[in-house]
Write an enzyme that holds these catalytic residues in place. Structure first.
Site, short mmCIF file in Angstrom:
data_model
loop_
_atom_site.label_atom_id
_atom_site.label_comp_id
_atom_site.label_asym_id
_atom_site.label_seq_id
_atom_site.Cartn_x
_atom_site.Cartn_y
_atom_site.Cartn_z
N CYS A 67 92.22 75.66 43.91
CA CYS A 67 91.24 75.63 44.99
C CYS A 67 91.96 75.15 46.24
O CYS A 67 92.54 74.06 46.23
CB CYS A 67 90.09 74.70 44.64
SG CYS A 67 88.96 74.43 46.03
N SER B 170 115.72 94.40 45.02
CA SER B 170 115.10 93.96 46.28
C SER B 170 115.69 94.74 47.43
O SER B 170 116.91 94.88 47.54
CB SER B 170 115.33 92.47 46.52
OG SER B 170 114.81 92.10 47.79
N SER B 171 114.84 95.23 48.30
CA SER B 171 115.32 95.93 49.49
C SER B 171 115.64 94.95 50.61
O SER B 171 116.05 95.35 51.70
CB SER B 171 114.29 96.97 49.95
OG SER B 171 113.03 96.35 50.08
N HIS C 49 107.50 83.70 46.10
CA HIS C 49 106.20 84.25 46.53
C HIS C 49 105.07 83.79 45.60
O HIS C 49 104.06 84.45 45.48
CB HIS C 49 106.26 85.78 46.60
CG HIS C 49 107.16 86.27 47.70
ND1 HIS C 49 107.55 87.58 47.81
CD2 HIS C 49 107.75 85.63 48.74
CE1 HIS C 49 108.35 87.72 48.87
NE2 HIS C 49 108.49 86.55 49.44
N CYS D 193 85.32 77.09 42.33
CA CYS D 193 85.84 75.78 41.95
C CYS D 193 84.74 74.92 41.34
O CYS D 193 83.71 74.69 42.00
CB CYS D 193 86.41 75.12 43.20
SG CYS D 193 87.00 73.46 42.94
N THR E 222 109.74 97.67 38.24
CA THR E 222 109.16 99.03 38.22
C THR E 222 109.39 99.70 36.87
O THR E 222 108.55 100.48 36.42
CB THR E 222 109.75 99.92 39.34
OG1 THR E 222 111.17 99.87 39.29
CG2 THR E 222 109.28 99.47 40.71
N ARG F 192 105.85 98.75 48.27
CA ARG F 192 106.53 99.40 49.40
C ARG F 192 106.83 100.87 49.14
O ARG F 192 107.20 101.61 50.03
CB ARG F 192 107.83 98.66 49.74
CG ARG F 192 107.50 97.39 50.45
CD ARG F 192 108.66 96.48 50.71
NE ARG F 192 108.14 95.17 51.04
CZ ARG F 192 107.62 94.86 52.23
NH1 ARG F 192 107.61 95.73 53.19
NH2 ARG F 192 107.12 93.68 52.45
N CYS G 103 83.94 71.77 43.70
CA CYS G 103 83.47 71.89 45.09
C CYS G 103 82.80 73.23 45.42
O CYS G 103 82.21 73.37 46.49
CB CYS G 103 84.61 71.61 46.07
SG CYS G 103 85.69 73.01 46.41
N ASP H 20 105.09 88.30 38.79
CA ASP H 20 104.58 88.91 37.55
C ASP H 20 104.92 88.14 36.27
O ASP H 20 104.45 88.51 35.19
CB ASP H 20 105.07 90.36 37.43
CG ASP H 20 106.59 90.48 37.51
OD1 ASP H 20 107.30 89.59 37.02
OD2 ASP H 20 107.06 91.50 38.07
#
Ligand SMILES: [Zn+2]
Length: 242
Positions: free
Chosen positions: A117, A184-185, A109, A143, A18, A26, A146, A94
């Site tokens: 793809c 982190s919360s 994450h 893609c 932040t 959040r 495909c 990020d």
């Protein structure tokens, strides 16, 4: 705590970024305030409304690319270089840890460093993905082999977390004799269970996060406030000891 521990693992979340101008979805306001991230950044929207998905995702890539690592990212990288921190785990996509000089962060994450793809597995780097989106009439990168819509390496709501990264994160927590949580919360499973893994094995826990976490009563060190300032100060004190 950092000076005494032999195997420190750092876990970071949105709060560390932040101060780089990246809003935490959040918290209220900012980019996320106009959207319901659970809905627009979901696998369902990606599959069924790719134009709407990319209409949201594309400007977000620019916003993240325009942010710079802050003092907290730099302090974590320095702690790794000094050998104090053995492993970094992040919930952030990020890439600011990498740009601050951290190597081999476990990105639970996913990350904004690639495109793929999900139908045929074709992979491109992030610059190519952005160029494909910008060249498309509807803003949806497709893609080349495909024709299916491409997604970035960011894990979406409703998508499985990368199993290998999650396994590595828990292995790191099993080895840790101290965990430092920054920004982190600790609300999102399974990452929210990592501090408990360290505590159960008799390890120490320090939490440097604004706002409450489920581990506030069990943490050995509990700091609120700005991570950049506090980590920089901790690093300076530590370097005087080493
Ligand atoms: Zn494909």
């Amino acid at each position: 705590m950092l000076a005494e521990a032999e195997h420190v693992v750092v876990l970071t979340g949105a709060g560390i970024s932040t101060e780089s101008g990246i809003p935490d979805f959040r918290s209220t306001g900012g980019l996320w305030g106009k959207f319901d991230p659970m809905e627009v950044a979901s696998m369902s929207t990606f599959l069924h409304e790719p134009e709407r998905f990319w209409g949201f995702h594309r400007p977000r890539i620019d916003m993240l690319a325009g942010a710079d690592p802050n003092a907290a990212h730099k302090a974590v990288a320095q702690l790794q270089r000094r050998g104090v921190v053995k492993q970094l785990i992040t919930q952030n996509i990020d890439r600011l840890h990498a740009r601050a000089g951290s190597e081999d962060a476990i990105e639970v994450h996913g990350s904004l460093d690639s495109g793929c793809c999900i139908r045929c597995g074709h992979e491109v780097d992030i610059d190519e993905l952005v160029a494909m989106a910008d060249a498309a009439d509807d803003g949806v990168p497709r893609c080349p082999p495909c024709g299916f819509q491409m997604k970035s390496g960011v894990i979406l709501f409703g998508e499985s977390l990368p199993a290998e990264a999650i396994d590595r994160a828990f292995e790191a927590a099993e080895e840790a004799d101290a965990m430092l949580v920054v920004g982190s919360s600790l609300q999102v499973a399974p990452v929210s269970r990592l501090p408990g893994t360290v505590l159960r094995r008799g390890g120490m826990l320090a939490i440097l996060t604004e706002g409450p976490t489920p581990y506030d009563d069990e943490a050995h060190v509990r700091l609120n406030g700005k991570a950049g300032k506090q980590l920089t100060e901790a690093l300076a004190e530590l370097e005087a000891l080493l």
